[in-house]
Structures are given as C-alpha cells and as structure tokens.
Design an enzyme around this catalytic site. Structure first.
Site, PDB file in Angstrom:
ATOM      1  N   SER A  95     -17.845 -33.602  30.477  1.00 13.18           N
ATOM      2  CA  SER A  95     -17.461 -34.975  30.206  1.00 13.18           C
ATOM      3  C   SER A  95     -15.624 -34.897  29.949  1.00 13.18           C
ATOM      4  CB  SER A  95     -18.193 -35.509  29.162  1.00 13.18           C
ATOM      5  OG  SER A  95     -18.304 -36.752  29.329  1.00 13.18           O
ATOM      6  N   LYS A 124     -12.812 -33.149  32.204  1.00 15.26           N
ATOM      7  CA  LYS A 124     -11.348 -33.385  32.410  1.00 15.26           C
ATOM      8  C   LYS A 124     -10.329 -32.315  32.186  1.00 15.26           C
ATOM      9  CE  LYS A 124     -12.636 -38.108  30.864  1.00 15.26           C
ATOM     10  NZ  LYS A 124     -13.827 -38.653  32.023  1.00 15.26           N
ATOM     11  N   TRP A 158     -22.153 -43.799  34.995  1.00 12.04           N
ATOM     12  CA  TRP A 158     -21.016 -44.121  34.366  1.00 12.04           C
ATOM     13  C   TRP A 158     -20.051 -43.008  34.791  1.00 12.04           C
ATOM     14  CZ3 TRP A 158     -18.533 -47.693  32.382  1.00 12.04           C
ATOM     15  CH2 TRP A 158     -17.372 -47.598  31.202  1.00 12.04           C
ATOM     16  N   HIS A 216     -26.554 -37.923  31.408  1.00 17.66           N
ATOM     17  CA  HIS A 216     -25.160 -37.189  30.907  1.00 17.66           C
ATOM     18  C   HIS A 216     -25.294 -36.278  30.121  1.00 17.66           C
ATOM     19  CE1 HIS A 216     -20.816 -37.324  30.643  1.00 17.66           C
ATOM     20  NE2 HIS A 216     -20.701 -37.635  29.517  1.00 17.66           N
TER      21      HIS A 216
HETATM   22  C1  GTR Z   1     -17.138 -41.638  27.681  1.00 14.49           C
HETATM   23  C2  GTR Z   1     -15.932 -41.634  28.584  1.00 14.49           C
HETATM   24  C3  GTR Z   1     -16.116 -40.837  29.546  1.00 14.49           C
HETATM   25  C4  GTR Z   1     -16.628 -39.282  29.124  1.00 14.49           C
HETATM   26  C5  GTR Z   1     -17.435 -39.516  27.955  1.00 14.49           C
HETATM   27  C6  GTR Z   1     -17.599 -38.204  27.369  1.00 14.49           C
HETATM   28  O1  GTR Z   1     -17.275 -42.552  26.472  1.00 14.49           O
HETATM   29  O2  GTR Z   1     -16.099 -43.025  29.027  1.00 14.49           O
HETATM   30  O3  GTR Z   1     -14.911 -40.705  30.387  1.00 14.49           O
HETATM   31  O4  GTR Z   1     -15.522 -38.801  28.827  1.00 14.49           O
HETATM   32  O5  GTR Z   1     -16.883 -40.524  27.137  1.00 14.49           O
HETATM   33  O6  GTR Z   1     -16.526 -37.321  26.997  1.00 14.49           O
HETATM   34  O7  GTR Z   1     -18.734 -37.991  26.801  1.00 14.49           O
END
Ligand code: GTR
Length: 648
Positions: free
Chosen positions: A253, A257, A344, A394
């Site tokens: 997540s 990045k 997402w 996720h």
């Molecule tokens: C969310 C964000 C994503 C992702 C995620 C995470 O809120 O929108 O880009 O990075 O968090 O880190 O779990």
C-alpha cells in the site's frame, strides 16, 4: 490504514466502461524525445531523464545518503520461533546521519541458519515491529502513529495490545524456511503519517524546508520512507550473514509506493516488490478507476511533492505514469501484486503498468511480463517482471509473500520454481545419453538434428569441427583458439554436456561458460588429490570436491547449474556468480562463487575476433552470453549438449 469511510464518500469510478481512452508517455524516451534503442542508451540517457521527471512531478528529489551508525549495541540472539524454526534475531537502533537532530529507526531482522550469506526481504510496517510478529522480545515502537479504534494505537503510541496484530502481514517462519532472511522497521520512525507530519519528520535533519511554500519538487513522506529503506540497507549490507547483492525491497500500500520509489532511487536493491501500492505507486494514473490523484493528494497532501497535486483531475498531462516508476527497477526483477477486491488500488491498472514497463527489460534482452492479458486470480505470470492478482481484499498475506519467494528463487538465486536450494540440484547422469528436459535448447544432439549444430566459429561463421559417429569432434588449431561458440545466449542456466577425451594433448578441453568461466575437461583419471586444473575444476578458481574423472575413451557427463554474476551499468561485477556442478554422478562444485575470470586463456583475450568483441560487450551490458566448447589441442568429442535457461 485509514480512510475506508472516506473512500465510500468519494464515490470513485469502478465502471470499466467509464475509463477514459489514453496514450501513455513513451517510457523509453530520452530528453530529445527519441526512444532509447539499446540498454546502454536507456542507462545513460533515457533512465536519468525519466527519473528526473518522476522526481519533479511525483515523488520529489532523491534524498541524499547520510552516514548510518548503530546506537548502543546490536541485540543479537539465537531464537526458536513457531514450528521449531531456528533463527538469529537482530534488533538494532540505527542513527540516520550525524547531525545532532538525526533521527533513528528501529530495525528487526530474523535470519535463517545458513552456512552462506542469505537474501533478505526488507519491508516497512505500519504499527511498529511488535505488531508484525508474536515474538514477545520485540521492542515496542516509540514512533508517532495514527490512532486506531481497536486500542492498538492510543494517544498516537503503540500499546501492548498491538503485539502480533499485523502478523498476517509477515510469515517470518515460512520465509526463513525458504532460506530468506527478513527485516522490518516502522515507517513512523522517519515521518509521522499526517498532513502536518513534515515538521516532525527526518526531513528536519536533512535541512529540507519544513513549512510554508515548498518547492514544487520538494520530497514528501514517500520519498522519506524510501530514504529510510536505503539507510536500513546501508546497515544490512554490513552484516556478514546477509547477501548484500540480494536485498529485496517490499512494501504494501503506501509503503509499497515507498518500496518502488526506493528501488528507483537505489539500484542496490536487487529486486523490487509492490504489493497493492495503487495510486501513486504501481497503478496507472491515467486510468480514472479507484483512487485518483485528486483523492490521494487531498487526503494525503504530505506524501508526494507539491507538483503532484497540480495534476489532480488532469492526470493526462503528467509527463510520466506508473509504468515509468516501475521501469526504474529494470533490469532487476520486479514483482507487482494486486488483489481482486482491492478496487481502490485499481488491480487492472497495476497490471497494465507492469505490461507497459516491459519494453525497458526488452532492451536488456529480457521478456518483461511476457503477456498482455490480465491473468485470472491466483495465477502468477511473468519471469523477469512477475505479477499476480490474489483473491480477496487489500492486504499483504502469505500467498503474496510466497509468490515473491518463488520469484526471487528463480530470478535472484537461479533456482527453478519449486526448487528449494541450488545445493539440492541433482541431475540425472545415467544412462547416457540423457534426454534434454522440457525447456532445454539442444545445441548439438547426435548430428542428425535439423539445422545442424547451434554453434559458430570464433568469427561468427560456419564451424569446421566435424560430426563423426554422432559426435562433434574438435578441430584442433595451432593457436589453440578454434573454439566453437553457441548461437543461443543465456544468463542463468543449467548446462549439460557429454564428452569423451582422446589420448592426445592430455584430452585437454573445457566448457567456457559465457567465455569466462571454464569447467575443465582433462585426462585426470586417478589423480589424487585433484587440483584446480584437473577435470571437475572450475579452472583456476576451484578444485573439484572429488575426482570423478573417467578414463580416456569413455563417455563422461557434466551437468552445471550456472548463476551468472550480476553487473552494474558500467559492466563491473556487483554480485558474484555461482556454479554447482556434477561430473559423472558426483558433485564436484557446490555453489562455488566467482567474479572476474582468472584464467589467462579466455577467448576474449586469445584469438579474439570482432564477433567476440561484440559478444563480450553484450555480455557486459545484458549479463547474457554463449557457451564455448574449447579447442586446447586435443580432438575431444562432444554429444548431447544442451542448455536450459533458468530466468527467461
Ligand atoms: C489509502 C490510500 C491508498 C493506500 C492505502 C494504504 O487510504 O488511499 O493510496 O496507500 O491507504 O496505505 O493502506
């Protein structure tokens, strides 16, 4: 991981038919707009150009290295984890820089028991090291962390309740069992994950501006987390138990990045893994599906450089996209993973970015992902770029990690999928001849194969060796340089060759792998102890473990698992190569490591031609080269010679 409510409120587009039609910027373009046509042009011109575009429009400028030191002592202990898994645990507080206000990060490492340095997966975690594993001795995280509703983080501090709560993210025992070390640290150590976290971040210790109008290319949290990964790497590579050339950056997540950006900024990472990094990571921004630049920069203004916010609702103006971020990993192995219900993060957009990054690997003679079709769930694809889309939500789970281990086995360790260890390589060597296995390229069988031997002479022309009674017979020459050169080139490969020595010039010959490393062929029957110039030796590097040579006039067989040395952009070796070899049913080399060739007789020095100069130059840039059968004045016979590439 916050923001579920916010996601619902934002009503993102999840309708594939509403995704705009777009054209991606050319990943190969250099500053003059022309596409790099060679690996060299990519490294020297296009990559720096594309990297600078990522710096100025997405992540901000690369942060500088600083000296890293250990605060106090490294706490090192031999421990037994679940399933009776033995490990060495390290806990170290690293000081990042020598400024008085330098930040620290707490690193937790488990290494498997091993007699050689091990590859290591390094990832940043969200709630502190103590949340990643049930080991009660793990030190509690002291960083500022976002509160949660479960009592794990209270008053922005981790509590005892948080222990092991994220252990589904980190299958330590399973990875140790596969021969990997694992290392982790909390992202909160260097940048508190909140909109105004900058002022309390490690950027303060790097003399970066902290508030007010920031320069458009000023790095934010993701760049700082990427920098943290590199500083941890600075320390990891000092541990003799760690294979410094095989440290893998992994992230989930937002930390995914950071992992891809770390891999872009720091080419010492041997492999890069994005786990569901989504927008601002592996997912194409131009696809208006799931999270958008507008949504991410509104909720997380501190993650990227200020310029990125200006692309909200105009993603098509970005001079780069996620395929460029991913391409920065080339030619190293890259793995991108999605989850099908993680809309997402736009799983399909992550796949398409991995596809679009492929042309850069192709410049290096590699395949990229090898498909443009989004695979079904739980079906990993790709050999130099790997990809899967997992069933479910996720998350970062065992399924994901074990696919990363499979992929690293193949790409970094030269193992085939499923194979446990190069040392477990035990080929079939009788009865002779041994049939080539699936995936093998036959260079010479018995002379009846269509197209003839897949070898050229030293000048690239036809060979003058003769086929006699199903064998390819060496044509000796005065200068001992009438070697034959395989047409197919490879990087890591299993190599099989059957041969018979004859009573002239001591049966001297050899298999020159890549023209650099020679597995010796020589009349050595009964020689005790065998030397580094006898049969079974890696000539002048390593003597055979045992003398397995047969008598002159008998067919013999070599099977060699060859892992090529890795080279940096300038051709210098960054990680040694490795050979495990069997001769006539006996293990003669057990994972011997080597760097530049030591033999004075390599073909690039002796009898060199323009054809060989080209081969050597290509070898330096791509790591791929041919197999040579050596002329050393003895008409040795060869048959059934094949190679099986291990890395695509
Ligand atoms: C969310 C964000 C994503 C992702 C995620 C995470 O809120 O929108 O880009 O990075 O968090 O880190 O779990």
């Amino acid at each position: 991981m916050t923001g579920v409510d916010a996601r619902a409120a934002e009503q993102p587009n999840y309708d594939e038919s509403a995704v705009r039609v777009f054209t991606l910027p050319d990943v190969l373009a250099g500053p003059d707009g022309l596409a790099a046509a060679t690996a060299d042009a990519w490294q020297k011109t296009a990559r720096p150009h594309q990297f600078a575009l990522l710096e100025t429009t997405v992540y901000g400028r690369r942060l500088p290295a600083v000296p890293v030191s250990v605060v106090g002592d490294v706490d090192r202990a031999e421990v037994t984890l679940a399933d009776d898994t033995k490990a060495t645990r390290f806990q170290a507080r690293l000081r990042l820089g020598d400024a008085p206000q330098a930040f620290t990060t707490d690193v937790l490492v488990y290494l498997p028991t091993s007699d050689r340095p091990v590859p290591v997966f390094l990832h940043l975690n969200f709630k502190g090291n103590q949340a990643e594993h049930p080991d009660p001795a793990i030190r509690m995280c002291e960083a500022w962390l976002p509160d949660d509703k479960r009592g794990e983080i209270v008053g922005n501090r981790a509590t005892e309740t948080s222990r092991a709560k994220d252990s589904r993210h980190w299958p330590v025992e399973k990875l140790l069992d596969r021969g990997y070390g694992v290392a982790t640290a909390c992202y909160g150590d260097v940048f508190p994950d909140r909109a105004d976290g900058r002022a309390a971040s490690a950027l303060a210790s790097l003399d970066r501006p902290l508030q007010g109008d920031l320069p458009a290319d000023e790095p934010g949290a993701i760049a700082t987390w990427a920098w943290q990964l590199s500083r941890i790497l600075d320390w990891l590579v000092t541990l003799p138990e760690v294979d410094a050339a095989k440290v893998i950056a992994v992230g989930h997540s937002r930390n995914g990045k950071a992992a891809v950006w770390a891999g872009a900024c720091d080419e010492r990472f041997a492999m890069v893994v994005s786990n569901e990094s989504g927008c601002g990571g592996a997912a194409l921004e131009r696809r208006n599906y799931g999270e958008t630049v507008e949504a991410i920069t509104r909720r997380f203004p501190h993650w990227f450089c200020p310029a990125f916010c200006t692309y909200a609702d105009r993603e098509t103006d970005l001079p780069v996209d996620a395929h460029v971020t991913l391409a920065m990993a080339a030619p190293r192995p890259l793995y991108v993973a999605s989850a099908i219900d993680d809309r997402w993060a736009d799983p399909k957009g992550e796949f398409l970015a991995a596809v679009a990054a492929g042309p850069v690997w192709e410049l290096f003679g590699m395949k990229g992902l090898g498909t443009t079709e989004w695979p079904p769930v739980d079906t990993p694809v790709g050999r130099t770029i790997g990809y899967h889309v997992r069933t479910g939500k996720h998350d970062l789970l065992d399924y994901d990690w074990l696919r990363y281990a499979d992929f690293a086995d193949r790409t970094l360790r030269g193992m085939e999928a499923g194979a446990r260890d190069a040392a477990g390589f035990q080929p079939v060597q009788e009865p002779l001849p041994v049939s080539p296995p699936p995936g093998a390229i036959l260079l010479f069988g018995d002379g009846t194969e269509p197209g003839g031997p897949k070898f050229t002479a030293m000048d690239g022309g036809a060979i003058d060796w003769q086929v006699v009674d199903g064998a390819l017979v060496m044509k000796t020459s005065k200068g001992h340089a009438n070697h034959v050169v395989s047409v197919p080139v490879f990087r890591d490969a299993d190599i099989h060759a059957e041969f018979m020595t004859v009573p002239k010039a001591k049966g001297n010959s050899g298999l020159y792998i890549h023209g650099h490393y020679e597995m010796q062929i020589y009349d050595s029957f009964g020689v005790e102890p065998p030397t580094d110039q006898d049969e079974g030796s890696l000539y002048r590097f390593g003597k055979p473990l045992v003398n397995a040579a047969r008598r002159t006039g008998e067919w013999q067989v070599y099977d060699i698992r060859f892992v090529a040395p890795r080279r940096g952009p300038d051709g210098t070796i960054t990680a040694p190569g490795r050979i495990t070899a069997w001769l006539n049913g006996k293990l003669v080399q057990d994972g011997i490591e080597f760097t530049e060739p030591r033999s004075p007789y390599i073909p690039y020095k002796h009898g060199v031609t323009d054809h060989l100069r080209t081969i050597e130059a290509t070898l330096r840039t791509t790591g791929r080269g041919p197999l040579f059968l050596q002329d050393h004045g003895s008409p040795v016979r060869f048959r059934n010679v094949w190679i099986r590439p291990l890395d695509g």
